[in-house]
Design a protein around this motif. Sequence first.
Motif, PDB file in Angstrom:
ATOM      1  N   HIS A 117       0.806  -1.223   0.000  1.00 38.48           N
ATOM      2  CA  HIS A 117       0.000   0.000   0.000  1.00 38.48           C
ATOM      3  C   HIS A 117       0.836   1.268   0.000  1.00 38.48           C
ATOM      4  CE1 HIS A 117      -3.188  -2.777   0.789  1.00 38.48           C
ATOM      5  NE2 HIS A 117      -2.638  -3.162   1.935  1.00 38.48           N
ATOM      6  N   PRO A 118       0.362   2.276  -0.708  1.00 36.18           N
ATOM      7  CA  PRO A 118       1.066   3.567  -0.726  1.00 36.18           C
ATOM      8  C   PRO A 118       1.134   4.206   0.654  1.00 36.18           C
ATOM      9  CG  PRO A 118      -1.057   3.723  -1.856  1.00 36.18           C
ATOM     10  CD  PRO A 118      -0.808   2.280  -1.589  1.00 36.18           C
ATOM     11  N   GLU A 119       0.221   3.796   1.549  1.00 38.38           N
ATOM     12  CA  GLU A 119       0.278   4.310   2.914  1.00 38.38           C
ATOM     13  C   GLU A 119       1.622   3.972   3.563  1.00 38.38           C
ATOM     14  OE1 GLU A 119      -2.275   2.884   1.525  1.00 38.38           O
ATOM     15  OE2 GLU A 119      -3.832   4.426   1.707  1.00 38.38           O
ATOM     16  N   THR A 120       2.128   2.803   3.240  1.00 40.39           N
ATOM     17  CA  THR A 120       3.422   2.413   3.795  1.00 40.39           C
ATOM     18  C   THR A 120       4.534   3.280   3.235  1.00 40.39           C
ATOM     19  OG1 THR A 120       2.637   0.142   4.027  1.00 40.39           O
ATOM     20  CG2 THR A 120       5.013   0.479   4.085  1.00 40.39           C
ATOM     21  N   ASP A 121       4.458   3.565   1.946  1.00 43.15           N
ATOM     22  CA  ASP A 121       5.441   4.460   1.339  1.00 43.15           C
ATOM     23  C   ASP A 121       5.427   5.801   2.067  1.00 43.15           C
ATOM     24  OD1 ASP A 121       4.612   2.381  -0.339  1.00 43.15           O
ATOM     25  OD2 ASP A 121       5.210   3.429  -2.159  1.00 43.15           O
ATOM     26  N   ALA A 122       4.223   6.302   2.268  1.00 40.05           N
ATOM     27  CA  ALA A 122       4.082   7.622   2.897  1.00 40.05           C
ATOM     28  C   ALA A 122       4.594   7.589   4.334  1.00 40.05           C
ATOM     29  CB  ALA A 122       2.616   8.058   2.864  1.00 40.05           C
ATOM     30  N   GLU A 123       4.324   6.485   5.021  1.00 43.29           N
ATOM     31  CA  GLU A 123       4.783   6.372   6.407  1.00 43.29           C
ATOM     32  C   GLU A 123       6.307   6.396   6.485  1.00 43.29           C
ATOM     33  OE1 GLU A 123       2.554   3.722   9.341  1.00 43.29           O
ATOM     34  OE2 GLU A 123       4.499   2.718   9.237  1.00 43.29           O
ATOM     35  N   LEU A 141       8.368   7.805   4.315  1.00 43.58           N
ATOM     36  CA  LEU A 141       8.830   9.165   4.038  1.00 43.58           C
ATOM     37  C   LEU A 141       8.608  10.054   5.246  1.00 43.58           C
ATOM     38  CD1 LEU A 141      10.070  10.061   1.339  1.00 43.58           C
ATOM     39  CD2 LEU A 141       8.423   8.312   0.803  1.00 43.58           C
ATOM     40  N   SER A 142       7.492   9.837   5.897  1.00 42.23           N
ATOM     41  CA  SER A 142       7.166  10.643   7.060  1.00 42.23           C
ATOM     42  C   SER A 142       8.156  10.384   8.194  1.00 42.23           C
ATOM     43  CB  SER A 142       5.743  10.308   7.512  1.00 42.23           C
ATOM     44  OG  SER A 142       5.343  11.188   8.526  1.00 42.23           O
ATOM     45  N   MET A 143       8.492   9.120   8.356  1.00 39.71           N
ATOM     46  CA  MET A 143       9.465   8.765   9.386  1.00 39.71           C
ATOM     47  C   MET A 143      10.829   9.386   9.079  1.00 39.71           C
ATOM     48  SD  MET A 143      10.546   4.993  10.767  1.00 39.71           S
ATOM     49  CE  MET A 143      11.487   4.389   9.386  1.00 39.71           C
ATOM     50  N   LEU A 144      11.177   9.366   7.817  1.00 42.82           N
ATOM     51  CA  LEU A 144      12.456   9.938   7.410  1.00 42.82           C
ATOM     52  C   LEU A 144      12.470  11.443   7.707  1.00 42.82           C
ATOM     53  CD1 LEU A 144      15.196   9.582   6.080  1.00 42.82           C
ATOM     54  CD2 LEU A 144      14.076   9.679   3.842  1.00 42.82           C
ATOM     55  N   ARG A 145      11.378  12.110   7.365  1.00 39.03           N
ATOM     56  CA  ARG A 145      11.312  13.539   7.640  1.00 39.03           C
ATOM     57  C   ARG A 145      11.380  13.813   9.141  1.00 39.03           C
ATOM     58  NH1 ARG A 145       5.881  16.996   7.306  1.00 39.03           N
ATOM     59  NH2 ARG A 145       5.344  15.221   8.618  1.00 39.03           N
ATOM     60  N   HIS A 146      10.639  13.008   9.886  1.00 39.54           N
ATOM     61  CA  HIS A 146      10.639  13.115  11.340  1.00 39.54           C
ATOM     62  C   HIS A 146      12.068  13.032  11.884  1.00 39.54           C
ATOM     63  CE1 HIS A 146       8.717  11.410  15.305  1.00 39.54           C
ATOM     64  NE2 HIS A 146       9.583  12.368  15.554  1.00 39.54           N
ATOM     65  N   PHE A 147      12.777  12.025  11.421  1.00 38.45           N
ATOM     66  CA  PHE A 147      14.156  11.798  11.867  1.00 38.45           C
ATOM     67  C   PHE A 147      15.066  12.981  11.513  1.00 38.45           C
ATOM     68  CE2 PHE A 147      18.366   9.881  10.583  1.00 38.45           C
ATOM     69  CZ  PHE A 147      18.854   9.720  11.871  1.00 38.45           C
ATOM     70  N   LEU A 148      15.017  13.387  10.274  1.00 45.10           N
ATOM     71  CA  LEU A 148      15.888  14.487   9.841  1.00 45.10           C
ATOM     72  C   LEU A 148      15.531  15.779  10.570  1.00 45.10           C
ATOM     73  CD1 LEU A 148      15.894  13.600   6.046  1.00 45.10           C
ATOM     74  CD2 LEU A 148      17.796  13.301   7.649  1.00 45.10           C
ATOM     75  N   GLY A 149      14.245  15.946  10.830  1.00 45.12           N
ATOM     76  CA  GLY A 149      13.807  17.129  11.561  1.00 45.12           C
ATOM     77  C   GLY A 149      14.341  17.137  12.988  1.00 45.12           C
ATOM     78  N   ARG A 150      14.294  15.979  13.623  1.00 45.19           N
ATOM     79  CA  ARG A 150      14.799  15.878  14.989  1.00 45.19           C
ATOM     80  C   ARG A 150      16.277  16.220  15.077  1.00 45.19           C
ATOM     81  NH1 ARG A 150      13.291  12.594  19.244  1.00 45.19           N
ATOM     82  NH2 ARG A 150      15.373  12.852  20.140  1.00 45.19           N
ATOM     83  N   LEU A 151      16.986  15.977  13.989  1.00 45.69           N
ATOM     84  CA  LEU A 151      18.413  16.300  13.962  1.00 45.69           C
ATOM     85  C   LEU A 151      18.652  17.774  13.700  1.00 45.69           C
ATOM     86  CD1 LEU A 151      19.661  13.193  11.975  1.00 45.69           C
ATOM     87  CD2 LEU A 151      19.967  13.644  14.407  1.00 45.69           C
ATOM     88  N   GLY A 152      17.572  18.501  13.501  1.00 44.54           N
ATOM     89  CA  GLY A 152      17.713  19.938  13.299  1.00 44.54           C
ATOM     90  C   GLY A 152      18.103  20.327  11.889  1.00 44.54           C
ATOM     91  N   LEU A 153      17.907  19.432  10.945  1.00 42.88           N
ATOM     92  CA  LEU A 153      18.307  19.746   9.570  1.00 42.88           C
ATOM     93  C   LEU A 153      17.171  20.452   8.835  1.00 42.88           C
ATOM     94  CD1 LEU A 153      20.173  16.459   8.680  1.00 42.88           C
ATOM     95  CD2 LEU A 153      21.075  18.594   9.594  1.00 42.88           C
TER      96      LEU A 153
END
Length: 421
Positions: A140-146, A148-160
């Motif tokens: 499911h595309p929901e998994t793809d989106a999840e 990407l969302s996790m990746l953004r979450h991670f990069l955001g937490r690093l302050g990037l």
Amino acid sequence: MSGSERYKALKGMHDIMPPDIYLWQRTEGIAREIFSSYGFQEIRPPVVESTGIFTRSIGENTDIVEKEMYTFSDKAGRSISLRPEGTASVVRCYVENNLHTLPAPQKFSYAGPMFRYERPQSGRFRQFYQIGVEAFGSPHPETDAELLSMLRHFLGRLGLRSLHFQVNSIGCPACRPAYREALLGFFSDRIETLCPDCRRRYGQNPLRILDCKVERCVEMRKGAPAVTDYLCQDCRSHFERLCSLLELLGISHTVNPEMVRGLDYYTRTTFEVTSENLGAQNTVAAGGRYDRLVKEFGGPDTPAIGFAIGMERLIDLIKLSAEHRPPAPEVFIATIGEQAVTEGMLLAEKLRISGLWVETGDPVSSLKSQMRRADRLAAGYVLVLGEDEIRSGKIQWKRFADSTQGEIGLSGVCDFILNKA
RNA sequence: GUGGGCGUAGUUCAAUGGUCAGAGCACUGGAUUGUGGUUCCAGGUGUUGGGGGUUCGAGUCCCCUCGCCCACCCCA
């Protein structure tokens, strides 16, 4: 420096040490924390695998397997290779251990060194580290989106900030051949005007013409067919759903039909996160779907998707994003005299048991030089322990941050520091 | 694999072909005996990456070699 007799690390291989190591540890810790909140569990496959695992998955005619793999024969003559990437090993692990019998989707993460025999440059090494994730069993595309969302979450937490998310769909075996034909058709009458590399690509991997940097090639491919216009119905609706989910999740991104991935196993969704601040190798994370790979490895037909993050590039960005202070000892115990040295050791142990980082001064050097060393280490508190203190049972403390100092009873030192530190 | 740049002290760098190759930082000690940072004083290190050549003389010019960096290719 006259180094022919001194050993050096191999070309393209580096020691990761203080102060950088603190950034690595912190980054890995944040990854663990965030990935596990999305249900990813760590697995640690071996760093060496049968060569076939990589040649079959990554693709026989990719640069990675053609000329970049560290391949050896073991003592029994088997061809084995240092892993050039992580996905193939994880898929092998998934199939070998029949993980499809567990409730889907199964989600895994891994972290560790990868090896490619390439010419090093900025952001590119022969031994480099990746953190990656793989999710098996969800089409499911929901998994793809999840993901990407996790990746953004991670990069955001690093302050990037100012990272660029690009997504694309490269279709499936049903629709990709038609696109390939269309592309070959488009370039067939202008092969001669392309750069030598692209002429080679035309035969080898025509999709690569799409991301050539030569100006003339950029010009020549204007009006070239876009892969997204050739998707079959299923691939198209998968991609459209993904894009609308990304909108919904507020993940700003660019749809880039010219984005090409290097590994053969990708199907449908591919994505890449790039930064302006990295030099030529500007991809910090990348991934995509590989719906056929599990089956190809002898498992049941199982869709999957994953991504990998380039640690060195990520750390480079983290270093650019802010000043990072390495940790410093909470306490430095300076001692004067033999008896104080002994007392100092006992006190240090007591404080360390409470979890504090404690350094002690050189037993024979002057108080002055011990103080200087404490300052260089950026110690939070210096405790001065000499004959006077031992006699009176009160210890001198000093805090460099504001140059304050005072006295505290020996028995209360532990609480004193713990409350303030 | 291809192309470009660079190799001088632990490190960052300096030295019109011409004395014994220098400086900052760092490191160590000291400035009335038990108090850091700022300041002052003192101290040491180089086979100038390696090898060959040109020259009266080479860190400097030439060739070879090794290493590092950057880019192409490719990729995280």
